[in-house]
Design a protein around this motif. Structure first.
Motif, PDB file in Angstrom:
ATOM      1  N   UNK A 284       0.832  -1.200   0.000  1.00  0.00           N
ATOM      2  CA  UNK A 284       0.000   0.000   0.000  1.00  0.00           C
ATOM      3  C   UNK A 284       0.867   1.251   0.000  1.00  0.00           C
ATOM      4  N   UNK A 285       0.240   2.350  -0.374  1.00  0.00           N
ATOM      5  CA  UNK A 285       0.883   3.665  -0.366  1.00  0.00           C
ATOM      6  C   UNK A 285      -0.149   4.687   0.067  1.00  0.00           C
ATOM      7  N   UNK A 286       0.261   5.578   0.949  1.00  0.00           N
ATOM      8  CA  UNK A 286      -0.638   6.601   1.473  1.00  0.00           C
ATOM      9  C   UNK A 286       0.035   7.961   1.391  1.00  0.00           C
ATOM     10  N   UNK A 287      -0.669   8.950   0.840  1.00  0.00           N
ATOM     11  CA  UNK A 287      -0.223  10.343   0.953  1.00  0.00           C
ATOM     12  C   UNK A 287      -1.432  11.218   1.291  1.00  0.00           C
ATOM     13  N   UNK A 288      -1.295  12.502   1.163  1.00  0.00           N
ATOM     14  CA  UNK A 288      -2.384  13.394   1.559  1.00  0.00           C
ATOM     15  C   UNK A 288      -3.591  13.297   0.645  1.00  0.00           C
ATOM     16  N   UNK A 289      -3.407  12.740  -0.549  1.00  0.00           N
ATOM     17  CA  UNK A 289      -4.482  12.727  -1.541  1.00  0.00           C
ATOM     18  C   UNK A 289      -5.077  11.356  -1.803  1.00  0.00           C
TER      19      UNK A 289
ATOM     20  N   UNK B 195       2.592   5.675  -9.613  1.00  0.00           N
ATOM     21  CA  UNK B 195       2.755   6.925  -8.865  1.00  0.00           C
ATOM     22  C   UNK B 195       4.201   7.427  -8.838  1.00  0.00           C
ATOM     23  N   UNK B 196       5.082   6.766  -9.602  1.00  0.00           N
ATOM     24  CA  UNK B 196       6.481   7.192  -9.717  1.00  0.00           C
ATOM     25  C   UNK B 196       7.126   7.302  -8.342  1.00  0.00           C
ATOM     26  N   UNK B 197       7.178   6.181  -7.626  1.00  0.00           N
ATOM     27  CA  UNK B 197       7.638   6.170  -6.236  1.00  0.00           C
ATOM     28  C   UNK B 197       8.940   5.389  -6.095  1.00  0.00           C
ATOM     29  N   UNK B 198       9.665   5.687  -5.012  1.00  0.00           N
ATOM     30  CA  UNK B 198      10.821   4.896  -4.635  1.00  0.00           C
ATOM     31  C   UNK B 198      10.352   3.651  -3.881  1.00  0.00           C
ATOM     32  N   UNK B 199      11.222   2.635  -3.803  1.00  0.00           N
ATOM     33  CA  UNK B 199      10.827   1.381  -3.188  1.00  0.00           C
ATOM     34  C   UNK B 199      10.364   1.558  -1.744  1.00  0.00           C
ATOM     35  N   UNK B 200      11.082   2.389  -0.962  1.00  0.00           N
ATOM     36  CA  UNK B 200      10.741   2.526   0.454  1.00  0.00           C
ATOM     37  C   UNK B 200       9.486   3.350   0.708  1.00  0.00           C
ATOM     38  N   UNK B 201       8.920   3.941  -0.335  1.00  0.00           N
ATOM     39  CA  UNK B 201       7.677   4.691  -0.171  1.00  0.00           C
ATOM     40  C   UNK B 201       6.450   3.779  -0.218  1.00  0.00           C
TER      41      UNK B 201
ATOM     42  N   UNK C  64       4.207  -4.471  -5.472  1.00  0.00           N
ATOM     43  CA  UNK C  64       4.853  -3.197  -5.180  1.00  0.00           C
ATOM     44  C   UNK C  64       5.157  -2.425  -6.465  1.00  0.00           C
ATOM     45  N   UNK C  65       5.630  -3.139  -7.490  1.00  0.00           N
ATOM     46  CA  UNK C  65       6.045  -2.476  -8.731  1.00  0.00           C
ATOM     47  C   UNK C  65       4.890  -1.755  -9.408  1.00  0.00           C
TER      48      UNK C  65
ATOM     49  N   UNK D 161       4.506 -12.732 -10.165  1.00  0.00           N
ATOM     50  CA  UNK D 161       4.663 -11.294  -9.951  1.00  0.00           C
ATOM     51  C   UNK D 161       5.497 -10.654 -11.051  1.00  0.00           C
ATOM     52  N   UNK D 162       5.361  -9.351 -11.168  1.00  0.00           N
ATOM     53  CA  UNK D 162       6.101  -8.611 -12.183  1.00  0.00           C
ATOM     54  C   UNK D 162       7.601  -8.695 -11.925  1.00  0.00           C
ATOM     55  N   UNK D 163       8.340  -8.993 -12.960  1.00  0.00           N
ATOM     56  CA  UNK D 163       9.786  -9.048 -12.840  1.00  0.00           C
ATOM     57  C   UNK D 163      10.427  -7.680 -12.737  1.00  0.00           C
ATOM     58  N   UNK D 164       9.632  -6.613 -12.878  1.00  0.00           N
ATOM     59  CA  UNK D 164      10.180  -5.260 -12.792  1.00  0.00           C
ATOM     60  C   UNK D 164      10.445  -4.844 -11.350  1.00  0.00           C
ATOM     61  N   UNK D 165       9.933  -5.582 -10.383  1.00  0.00           N
ATOM     62  CA  UNK D 165      10.250  -5.327  -8.986  1.00  0.00           C
ATOM     63  C   UNK D 165      11.711  -5.690  -8.754  1.00  0.00           C
ATOM     64  N   UNK D 166      12.486  -4.775  -8.165  1.00  0.00           N
ATOM     65  CA  UNK D 166      13.933  -4.992  -8.095  1.00  0.00           C
ATOM     66  C   UNK D 166      14.314  -6.209  -7.257  1.00  0.00           C
TER      67      UNK D 166
END
Length: 442
Positions: A71-76, A91-97, A84-85, A137-142
């Motif tokens: 999951x990912x949570x921000x103000x919006x 949302x163009x996020x880094x892994x730790x986000x 994860x990928x 799962x998607x292989x694009x996940x690092x």
């Protein structure tokens, strides 16, 4: 609701407790309370979400963490997904986000926009599905990318030994498209071996070499070719049974002029071997047209011996080529009586409502080594008119766990189900097979 849908059944249960909650506390719905009553009734792996009439929403993961959940949570926004990928890309996020929703927990989003993580059931031993990392799962996940590289790398020593270290007359390739990453790992392992040989040879020369001799040694490479070509953008694994056999005959083509007739060994890696249908009906037949000395099919996954009931429709025992191989071995050795013994054991457990207590099918494989099963699989996936020798090499359970250290759910390969329902489905699938019933095990 569709009667065959597990999600529909889960929705019915949730609806029941939602109605009860509303009757007890009108206008004061507590979605956490509803989940705490409903979720303990579910046996299996799941990542599911929902929204109810008052605007509250939730995302829920099973207690063993069988299915992935992020999951990912921000103000919006609040976003949930099984990969994860997918969230990172959208949302163009880094892994730790992007956060992992831990087993037994629910992400709760209230109508007023407040967000919380609530424990719904007690977390149990983590049994995250290893097949997610191998194939689904998607292989694009690092992390998944690195794990698939490791799966291929760990196979390299076994394959080098199988070809008697004859890299001059061995061509490495892969079955499109999901095996490509494991292929890179396999090649890295072979290159590491070759580079070590180069160093040892050059050092052994002392000063006894010239430019030509040194150049020839340095330029030795692992032979890589794109042998198999997939003509259609379809995955035969998820194709309906009725159209599968016809389709696989037309899925693959080969690259001609790449193999030295009756000299080169072809090593082709696939992510997994489930039914063996595509190999027998298409791939082996096409590869044999190139006239190699030998074909070695490599699986980055171990032998798939047991059905799944945690969200992947693999519940017919007769579909698994590893199971069919074990049955053939029993018949060849005059031990087919074991099949009836195990059937009677299953019936006894069923009469006593204990079918969920143990996986009876595991006893079927005990008379044989993994190599014996692999050798029989090689026979089963080779049509009678194919004269090129075919071998099959599988990943080991130990190397799978080392490559995918956080996903130890290996019931497909070991029969070690994380929940009682897994044992029940496996035993039922076996009973269906012996009794000639071509239906699901659940």
């Amino acid at each position: 609701f569709q009667s065959q849908s597990d999600l529909a059944a889960m929705m019915e249960v949730l609806h029941h407790f939602l109605v009860k909650e509303d009757e007890n506390e009108p206008g004061e719905l507590d979605i956490v309370s509803v989940l705490k009553k409903a979720v303990p009734l579910f046996d299996g792996g799941f990542h599911f979400g929902g929204i109810v009439g008052n605007g509250d929403a939730f995302l829920m993961r099973d207690a063993h963490g069988i299915r992935p959940s992020y999951y990912y949570v921000n103000d919006d926004v609040v976003v949930g997904a099984s990969e994860r990928a997918a969230i990172r890309t959208a949302f163009n996020l880094e892994e730790n986000e992007v956060q992992e929703l831990m087993p037994g927990n629910a992400l709760i989003v209230k109508a007023d926009g407040s967000v919380s993580i609530e424990q719904i059931v007690e977390p149990k031993e983590r049994k995250a599905c290893s097949f997610e990392r191998i194939y689904f799962s998607r292989g694009s996940d690092e992390k998944i990318y690195r794990e698939r590289i490791a799966l291929g790398y760990k196979l390299s020593k076994t394959i080098l030994k199988a070809v008697d270290y004859d890299l001059k007359n061995t061509i490495f390739s892969f079955i499109p498209n999901t095996a490509e990453t494991a292929f890179y790992g396999l090649i890295k392992g072979a290159e590491d071996y070759l580079n070590q040989i180069k160093i040892e040879r050059i050092l052994s020369w002392g000063k006894d070499f010239d430019e030509e001799k040194l150049t020839e040694m340095v330029n030795r490479k692992i032979r890589i070719e794109k042998i198999a070509i997939k003509d259609v953008k379809l995955r035969t694994f998820i194709t309906e049974d009725s159209s599968r056999n016809e389709m696989v005959q037309h899925v693959y083509d080969v690259t001609y002029g790449t193999v030295k007739d009756n000299i080169d060994t072809l090593v082709v890696i696939d992510d997994s071997i489930v039914r063996g249908t595509t190999l027998k009906e298409s791939i082996i037949r096409m590869l044999s047209r190139l006239k190699p000395k030998r074909i070695i099919v490599v699986s980055s996954a171990p032998q798939i011996r047991y059905p799944d009931c945690y969200g992947i429709d693999m519940s017919k025992m007769g579909d698994f080529v590893a199971f069919r191989a074990a049955v053939e071995l029993l018949k060849e050795e005059g031990k087919e009586g074991l099949l009836n013994e195990l059937l009677e054991k299953c019936k006894e457990l069923q009469r006593n409502n204990q079918l969920h207590t143990e996986n009876v099918v595991r006893h079927l494989y005990k008379p044989f080594t993994p190599q014996q099963v692999s050798d029989k699989i090689a026979q089963l996936i080779t049509a009678a008119d194919i004269t090129v020798p075919v071998d099959v090499i599988y990943q080991t359970i130990e190397d799978l766990h080392e490559a995918c250290p956080n996903n130890k759910g290996d019931w497909y390969f070991t029969g070690n189900y994380p929940t009682p329902g897994g044992n029940k489905v496996c035993n039922k699938a076996f009973m269906n097979f012996i009794e000639g019933k071509n239906v699901r095990g659940y």
